[in-house]
Design an enzyme around this catalytic site. Structure first.
Site: not given
Length: 315
Positions: A159, A254, A284
């Site tokens: 991320s 995501d 995610h």
């Protein structure tokens, strides 16, 4: 690119969060969001064993940078994986990602050095990037602290950590080192943009929404112009040539899906060796669920990443 619905295991997690009334990060204060992430992503009370674990602080661009070094069992020198935690830059810590680091030590048979970079809004861009690059360079120059091999260094981030890893790889190329054997980008943020089809996913089927992503970007950047900087938005770099072999992980459910896919495609077009694994029914942050024995997807993904790293390390 996305299945009809998230995997039942993933949907159960989403449903549980809704039932429990878990708020969106973007609805909270910075302190509230940090506390929530720490609660949601706590490390196991029975951590996976590794050879050794030690914490200390190295010299950084401003203040000292905390690091945690994990080494495997076996004979040194070990390959080194420099790890940048996720959490939208503003959240997360060395502690929240402890389980992932331990799993990577054993999967890749390498030392892992987790970096406690400065975080916004107290320290906006480029402070986190500069800390991560400086720490990577310091480890390359001082590999013995990790019982490591300076000729076999890779980087990893998920991320926002994936954003930092992609930026560090570009900085290492642009500033003449260190040479990196591999970069692992797990569901990375790579562009200050919000207009791809994955941003239209049903908010009930994703962990991070478009509003959440805008919230973290607004805390990370001092102004929107910084979003054009390739070290903030690695996808906007003019060239992706001469970067290390790369593993990119994307998920169907995501909002960052399309950014990650596009970055993998651009790397391939730039003649970079790319392993792109797309999990069309996962969400995610799924790798952070590896402590749950019922969720094999995270553990399986870590094993595959370990094999990728071993291939680049020559293990």
């Amino acid at each position: 690119m996305a299945a009809a619905a998230p995997h039942p295991d993933m949907q159960a997690i989403l449903d549980a969060r809704k039932t429990q009334g878990v708020p969106r990060f973007s609805s909270l204060s910075i302190d509230g969001a940090r506390h929530l992430l720490a609660e949601l992503w706590t490390s196991s009370e029975d951590p996976e064993p590794v050879g050794t674990v030690c914490d200390f602080t190295i010299e950084g661009p401003a203040d000292g940078v905390p690091i945690r070094i994990y080494t495997p069992e076996g004979s040194a020198p070990f390959p080194i994986l420099v790890y940048f935690h996720g959490g939208g830059w503003v959240m997360g810590s060395i502690d929240t990602d402890d389980s992932i680091c331990r799993a990577l030590v054993n999967a890749a048979e390498c030392a892992v050095v987790s970096i406690g970079y400065r975080q916004p809004p107290e320290h906006p861009f480029p402070a986190p990037v500069e800390d991560c690059y400086a720490a990577t360079k310091w480890i390359a120059n001082n590999p013995r602290v990790a019982h490591g091999d300076s000729a076999r260094i890779a980087i990893y981030g998920e991320s926002a950590g994936g954003n930092l890893a992609a930026a560090v790889a570009q900085l290492a190329r642009d500033r003449d080192g260190p040479i990196l054997a591999h970069q692992v980008l797990v569901t990375p943020i790579v562009d200050h943009a919000f207009h791809s089809p994955s941003f239209d996913l049903d908010p009930e089927q994703v962990v991070i929404t478009q509003a959440d992503l805008k919230w973290v970007w607004n805390h990370y950047l001092e102004n929107d112009l910084d979003g054009n900087n390739p070290y903030a938005s690695p996808l906007r770099a003019r060239s992706l040539h001469n970067l290390p072999p790369t593993t990119v992980i994307t998920c169907g459910f995501d909002v960052l899906r399309d950014q990650g896919i596009t970055y993998a495609e651009r790397l391939e077009e730039s003649d970079i060796e790319v392993i792109h694994r797309h999990y069309d029914d996962l969400i995610h942050g799924f790798i952070g669920m590896l402590d749950d024995p019922e969720l094999r997807q995270a553990r399986d993904a870590i094993a595959e990443i370990g094999r990728d790293l071993q291939g680049s390390f020559g293990v």
